[in-house]
Design a protein around this motif. Sequence first.
Motif, PDB file in Angstrom:
ATOM      1  N   GLY A   1       0.822  -1.212   0.000  1.00  0.00           N
ATOM      2  CA  GLY A   1       0.000   0.000   0.000  1.00  0.00           C
ATOM      3  C   GLY A   1       0.850   1.254   0.000  1.00  0.00           C
TER       4      GLY A   1
ATOM      5  N   LEU B   1      -0.523   7.225   2.682  1.00  0.00           N
ATOM      6  CA  LEU B   1       0.418   8.076   3.426  1.00  0.00           C
ATOM      7  C   LEU B   1       1.267   7.261   4.392  1.00  0.00           C
ATOM      8  CD1 LEU B   1      -1.959  11.133   3.955  1.00  0.00           C
ATOM      9  CD2 LEU B   1      -0.158  10.852   2.245  1.00  0.00           C
ATOM     10  N   SER B   2       0.686   6.209   5.000  1.00  0.00           N
ATOM     11  CA  SER B   2       1.497   5.415   5.942  1.00  0.00           C
ATOM     12  C   SER B   2       2.548   4.596   5.190  1.00  0.00           C
ATOM     13  CB  SER B   2       0.635   4.532   6.842  1.00  0.00           C
ATOM     14  OG  SER B   2      -0.186   3.688   6.105  1.00  0.00           O
TER      15      SER B   2
ATOM     16  N   GLU C   1       1.539  -1.446  -4.733  1.00  0.00           N
ATOM     17  CA  GLU C   1       0.309  -0.661  -4.648  1.00  0.00           C
ATOM     18  C   GLU C   1      -0.713  -1.232  -5.633  1.00  0.00           C
ATOM     19  OE1 GLU C   1      -1.291   1.895  -2.941  1.00  0.00           O
ATOM     20  OE2 GLU C   1      -2.841   1.523  -4.442  1.00  0.00           O
ATOM     21  N   ALA C   2      -1.931  -1.463  -5.129  1.00  0.00           N
ATOM     22  CA  ALA C   2      -2.968  -2.067  -5.959  1.00  0.00           C
ATOM     23  C   ALA C   2      -3.400  -1.156  -7.114  1.00  0.00           C
ATOM     24  CB  ALA C   2      -4.183  -2.399  -5.087  1.00  0.00           C
TER      25      ALA C   2
ATOM     26  N   LEU D   1      -6.011  18.280   4.403  1.00  0.00           N
ATOM     27  CA  LEU D   1      -5.458  17.479   5.498  1.00  0.00           C
ATOM     28  C   LEU D   1      -4.823  18.461   6.471  1.00  0.00           C
ATOM     29  CD1 LEU D   1      -5.307  14.354   5.572  1.00  0.00           C
ATOM     30  CD2 LEU D   1      -3.019  14.544   4.652  1.00  0.00           C
ATOM     31  N   GLN D   2      -5.174  18.332   7.749  1.00  0.00           N
ATOM     32  CA  GLN D   2      -4.527  19.185   8.742  1.00  0.00           C
ATOM     33  C   GLN D   2      -3.304  18.434   9.251  1.00  0.00           C
ATOM     34  OE1 GLN D   2      -6.731  22.251  10.143  1.00  0.00           O
ATOM     35  NE2 GLN D   2      -8.395  21.018  10.888  1.00  0.00           N
TER      36      GLN D   2
ATOM     37  N   ARG E   1      -4.053  17.113   0.345  1.00  0.00           N
ATOM     38  CA  ARG E   1      -3.504  15.758   0.498  1.00  0.00           C
ATOM     39  C   ARG E   1      -2.553  15.384  -0.647  1.00  0.00           C
ATOM     40  NH1 ARG E   1      -5.467  10.445   2.613  1.00  0.00           N
ATOM     41  NH2 ARG E   1      -4.737   9.018   1.033  1.00  0.00           N
TER      42      ARG E   1
ATOM     43  N   VAL F   1      -2.015  -7.180  -3.482  1.00  0.00           N
ATOM     44  CA  VAL F   1      -1.610  -8.359  -2.704  1.00  0.00           C
ATOM     45  C   VAL F   1      -2.843  -9.211  -2.393  1.00  0.00           C
ATOM     46  CG1 VAL F   1      -0.713  -9.113  -0.463  1.00  0.00           C
ATOM     47  CG2 VAL F   1       0.451  -7.298  -1.756  1.00  0.00           C
TER      48      VAL F   1
ATOM     49  N   ASP G   1      -2.114  -1.188   4.148  1.00  0.00           N
ATOM     50  CA  ASP G   1      -3.108  -1.274   3.080  1.00  0.00           C
ATOM     51  C   ASP G   1      -4.474  -0.750   3.497  1.00  0.00           C
ATOM     52  OD1 ASP G   1      -3.153  -3.504   4.740  1.00  0.00           O
ATOM     53  OD2 ASP G   1      -3.682  -4.936   3.181  1.00  0.00           O
TER      54      ASP G   1
ATOM     55  N   ASP H   1      -4.286   3.170   8.891  1.00  0.00           N
ATOM     56  CA  ASP H   1      -5.698   2.787   8.945  1.00  0.00           C
ATOM     57  C   ASP H   1      -5.897   1.271   8.978  1.00  0.00           C
ATOM     58  OD1 ASP H   1      -6.451   5.413   8.926  1.00  0.00           O
ATOM     59  OD2 ASP H   1      -7.654   5.322   7.099  1.00  0.00           O
TER      60      ASP H   1
ATOM     61  N   ALA I   1      -8.115  15.140  13.293  1.00  0.00           N
ATOM     62  CA  ALA I   1      -7.169  15.149  12.167  1.00  0.00           C
ATOM     63  C   ALA I   1      -5.910  14.344  12.482  1.00  0.00           C
ATOM     64  CB  ALA I   1      -6.798  16.584  11.791  1.00  0.00           C
TER      65      ALA I   1
ATOM     66  N   GLY J   1      -5.571  10.757  11.666  1.00  0.00           N
ATOM     67  CA  GLY J   1      -5.405   9.495  10.931  1.00  0.00           C
ATOM     68  C   GLY J   1      -4.067   9.441  10.213  1.00  0.00           C
ATOM     69  N   ALA J   2      -3.812  10.429   9.366  1.00  0.00           N
ATOM     70  CA  ALA J   2      -2.553  10.454   8.614  1.00  0.00           C
ATOM     71  C   ALA J   2      -1.396  10.832   9.524  1.00  0.00           C
ATOM     72  CB  ALA J   2      -2.664  11.443   7.463  1.00  0.00           C
ATOM     73  N   ASN J   3      -1.629  11.807  10.406  1.00  0.00           N
ATOM     74  CA  ASN J   3      -0.534  12.246  11.292  1.00  0.00           C
ATOM     75  C   ASN J   3      -0.008  11.086  12.134  1.00  0.00           C
ATOM     76  OD1 ASN J   3      -0.349  15.148  10.743  1.00  0.00           O
ATOM     77  ND2 ASN J   3      -2.419  15.257  11.514  1.00  0.00           N
TER      78      ASN J   3
HETATM   79  C1  LIG Z   1     -13.098  13.299   5.782  1.00  0.00           C
HETATM   80  C2  LIG Z   1     -11.731  12.898   6.235  1.00  0.00           C
HETATM   81  C3  LIG Z   1     -10.850  13.879   6.652  1.00  0.00           C
HETATM   82  C4  LIG Z   1      -9.576  13.532   7.122  1.00  0.00           C
HETATM   83  N1  LIG Z   1      -8.755  14.519   7.552  1.00  0.00           N
HETATM   84  C5  LIG Z   1      -7.540  14.185   8.070  1.00  0.00           C
HETATM   85  C6  LIG Z   1      -6.656  15.204   8.535  1.00  0.00           C
HETATM   86  O1  LIG Z   1      -6.959  16.403   8.487  1.00  0.00           O
HETATM   87  N2  LIG Z   1      -5.455  14.806   9.080  1.00  0.00           N
HETATM   88  C7  LIG Z   1      -5.096  13.483   9.155  1.00  0.00           C
HETATM   89  O2  LIG Z   1      -4.012  13.193   9.683  1.00  0.00           O
HETATM   90  N3  LIG Z   1      -5.911  12.512   8.705  1.00  0.00           N
HETATM   91  C8  LIG Z   1      -7.106  12.821   8.162  1.00  0.00           C
HETATM   92  N4  LIG Z   1      -7.923  11.846   7.686  1.00  0.00           N
HETATM   93  C9  LIG Z   1      -7.488  10.433   7.788  1.00  0.00           C
HETATM   94  C10 LIG Z   1      -6.458  10.023   6.753  1.00  0.00           C
HETATM   95  O3  LIG Z   1      -6.872  10.366   5.448  1.00  0.00           O
HETATM   96  C11 LIG Z   1      -6.200   8.517   6.848  1.00  0.00           C
HETATM   97  O4  LIG Z   1      -6.091   8.115   8.190  1.00  0.00           O
HETATM   98  C12 LIG Z   1      -4.897   8.155   6.151  1.00  0.00           C
HETATM   99  O5  LIG Z   1      -4.903   8.619   4.831  1.00  0.00           O
HETATM  100  C13 LIG Z   1      -4.664   6.641   6.193  1.00  0.00           C
HETATM  101  O6  LIG Z   1      -3.539   6.327   5.440  1.00  0.00           O
HETATM  102  P1  LIG Z   1      -3.136   4.821   5.170  1.00  0.00           P
HETATM  103  O7  LIG Z   1      -1.911   4.912   4.318  1.00  0.00           O
HETATM  104  O8  LIG Z   1      -3.057   4.056   6.440  1.00  0.00           O
HETATM  105  O9  LIG Z   1      -4.336   4.197   4.341  1.00  0.00           O
HETATM  106  P2  LIG Z   1      -4.853   4.538   2.882  1.00  0.00           P
HETATM  107  O10 LIG Z   1      -4.710   5.974   2.579  1.00  0.00           O
HETATM  108  O11 LIG Z   1      -6.204   3.939   2.760  1.00  0.00           O
HETATM  109  O12 LIG Z   1      -3.856   3.779   1.903  1.00  0.00           O
HETATM  110  C14 LIG Z   1      -3.904   2.394   1.688  1.00  0.00           C
HETATM  111  C15 LIG Z   1      -3.260   2.090   0.331  1.00  0.00           C
HETATM  112  O13 LIG Z   1      -3.135   0.688   0.191  1.00  0.00           O
HETATM  113  C16 LIG Z   1      -3.562   0.302  -1.098  1.00  0.00           C
HETATM  114  N5  LIG Z   1      -4.033  -1.083  -0.989  1.00  0.00           N
HETATM  115  C17 LIG Z   1      -5.157  -1.546  -0.374  1.00  0.00           C
HETATM  116  N6  LIG Z   1      -5.222  -2.878  -0.449  1.00  0.00           N
HETATM  117  C18 LIG Z   1      -4.111  -3.294  -1.127  1.00  0.00           C
HETATM  118  C19 LIG Z   1      -3.617  -4.555  -1.506  1.00  0.00           C
HETATM  119  N7  LIG Z   1      -4.289  -5.677  -1.223  1.00  0.00           N
HETATM  120  N8  LIG Z   1      -2.450  -4.617  -2.202  1.00  0.00           N
HETATM  121  C20 LIG Z   1      -1.745  -3.485  -2.496  1.00  0.00           C
HETATM  122  N9  LIG Z   1      -2.186  -2.240  -2.144  1.00  0.00           N
HETATM  123  C21 LIG Z   1      -3.342  -2.155  -1.477  1.00  0.00           C
HETATM  124  C22 LIG Z   1      -4.662   1.289  -1.433  1.00  0.00           C
HETATM  125  O14 LIG Z   1      -4.879   1.372  -2.828  1.00  0.00           O
HETATM  126  C23 LIG Z   1      -4.095   2.573  -0.838  1.00  0.00           C
HETATM  127  O15 LIG Z   1      -3.263   3.257  -1.746  1.00  0.00           O
HETATM  128  C24 LIG Z   1      -9.189  12.164   7.178  1.00  0.00           C
HETATM  129  C25 LIG Z   1     -10.059  11.174   6.740  1.00  0.00           C
HETATM  130  C26 LIG Z   1     -11.316  11.527   6.265  1.00  0.00           C
HETATM  131  C27 LIG Z   1     -12.258  10.453   5.812  1.00  0.00           C
END
Ligand SMILES: Cc1cc2nc3c(=O)[nH]c(=O)nc-3n(C[C@H](O)[C@H](O)[C@H](O)COP(=O)(O)OP(=O)(O)OC[C@H]3O[C@@H](n4cnc5c(N)ncnc54)[C@H](O)[C@@H]3O)c2cc1C
Length: 434
Positions: free
Chosen positions: A14, A17-18, A37-38, A49-50, A111, A135, A162, A303, A313, A315-317
Amino acid sequence: MATQPEKLKIIIVGAGLSGLGTAISCSLAGHEVVVLEAAPEIAEVGAGLQMTPNATRLLQHWNVSKSFWAKGAEPTSLSVHRYTGELLAHEESYDLKMRQRYGAPFTDMHRADLQIALLDRAKELGTQFFLGEKVETIDFAKPSVKTSSGKTYTGDLIVASDGLWSRCRELMLGKKDEPLPTGDLAYRIVLSLDEIQDTDLREWVAKPTVHFWIGPNTHAVGYSMRDGKMYNIVLLCPDTLPDGLAKQAGSVDEIRTLFKGWDPILTRFLNHVKKGVDKWKLMHLEQMPHWVNDESNLVFMGDACHPMLPYLAQGANSSLEDAAVLGGLLAKLTNKRQLPRVLRLYERLRKERGEAIVRETFNQRRDFHRVDGPEQEARDRQFKSKLGKDLGTDAFPSRWTCPQVQPWLYGYDAIKEVEDAVRKNPLFDDGTKL
Ligand SMILES: Cc1cc2nc3c(=O)[nH]c(=O)nc-3n(C[C@H](O)[C@H](O)[C@H](O)COP(=O)(O)OP(=O)(O)OC[C@H]3O[C@@H](n4cnc5c(N)ncnc54)[C@H](O)[C@@H]3O)c2cc1C
C-alpha cells in the motif's frame, strides 16, 4: 564504534500516506524497500489534510522538499462556533503558539501535495514502486506475498499499510474483518479562490484560519490551504448511506438543506458549491490483539490497524508516527535475529498510543455533537468561561486547544521515543542475543 544495521528487504503493501512514510523511514534506515500498490497509478486524490506538529516534525526530519512547505497554510487562529455562529472559543496566534510549544508547524495542506512530497522523497532514497500489484495472499513461512498479477515478492519483513479494507489484516486474523460504521459520514468540499467572488469570503480564505461550527449530531470544519488560495470544508453528520456502501455522490441541495439555519458565513461558503460533492461513510475497526504476527514478519500501521474519526485530524498524522517509529527502530537493528524483538517493541510503543487517539476522536465527537439541552448548555458555559482568557490547565471541550490533550497529541516526538526506548532496552546491547 557505531554498528552498521543488517540490511533487510522490506515489502510495503500500500502506497497511502502510511506506506509512503514507511518507505522513507526504512530507506533512511539503510534497508531495501519495495512498495506494492494495488492502484495502477498513485493518483493525486483527496481534499484537505490538517498536519499537526507531531507529524510535521517528522517531515522535517525526513527532509521532504522545501517546496512542499510553501503549499501549506499555517492558521493564524483557531475558533469554535456554535452552529448559529456564536463564538465559543478562539485562540489567537495559533501558528506561532504551535511552533513555540512544539517546535514544528501546524499546517493545512492539500492531500495531493503531501502525497507527492512523500513519493518524491521515497524515490530519491531508492524505494522501488510496483503499481497495479494487489496483494492477495501471504506465505508467512518465507515471508512472501502473491499479487493478483500472479507475481511473488519475497523479503524479510512485510509492512501492512493497506488501509481500512486491509487484506493483510484478514490474512493475519484468518477471517473476514470488515470495517464497522461509526454512525457518521463526511462531505468533503474544496473551493479555489478563483471560484469565490464574495470579497469577505476571499479575505477569509486568503488569511488562513481554522473554524469549527458545532451543532446537534453534526459539525463542520473549514480551513485554508495552498498558501490561502484554496479552502477546504468538511461537513460531518449522521450516516444515511445504505449498509455496505462506503461512498456516494451527494447533491448541493442536500448539503444546503442539512446546514440550513447555520452560521451565515458557512451558508455563504456552501452557496459557492456548484457541483455535487462525494459523501464518505466514516468507518472504524475493532482493536486487533496484536499488530505483529506470530512469525514476526508482518507488521501493521495506519488505517489498517487504527482507523479513526477525522475529528482530531490524526489518521494520517499518527500513521506517519508509526512509520517513523518502525523505521527508527529498524535503523538500530544489527542482526536479523533481532527482528522479533524490534517488532514487539514497535507494537509496545505504538499500539497503546494509536488506540488512545482513536478513543479520543470519539470523545471529541461526543463533545462537539451534543444535542441542544442541558449538557450542551453546560458545555457552552465551559467554553465561554475561557473566552479571551488563558486556558489554564483544566480539560477543555475542544481537544484542538485542550491543555490536557493537545500536549500529548502534538508534543509526541517519534524520533525521541525511539531513542529513549533503545536506551532503555537491552535488545541493542548485544546484537546476537535473542
Ligand atoms: C473526511 C476525512 C478527513 C480527514 N482529515 C484528516 C486530517 O486532516 N489529518 C489526518 O491526519 N488525517 C485525516 N484523515 C485520515 C487520513 O486520510 C487517513 O487516516 C490516512 O490517509 C490513512 O492512510 P493509510 O496509508 O493508512 O491508508 P490509505 O490511505 O487507505 O492507503 C492504503 C493504500 O493501500 C492500497 N491497498 C489496499 N489494499 C491493497 C492490496 N491488497 N495490495 C496493495 N495495495 C493495497 C490502497 O490502494 C491505498 O493506496 C481524514 C479522513 C477523512 C475520511
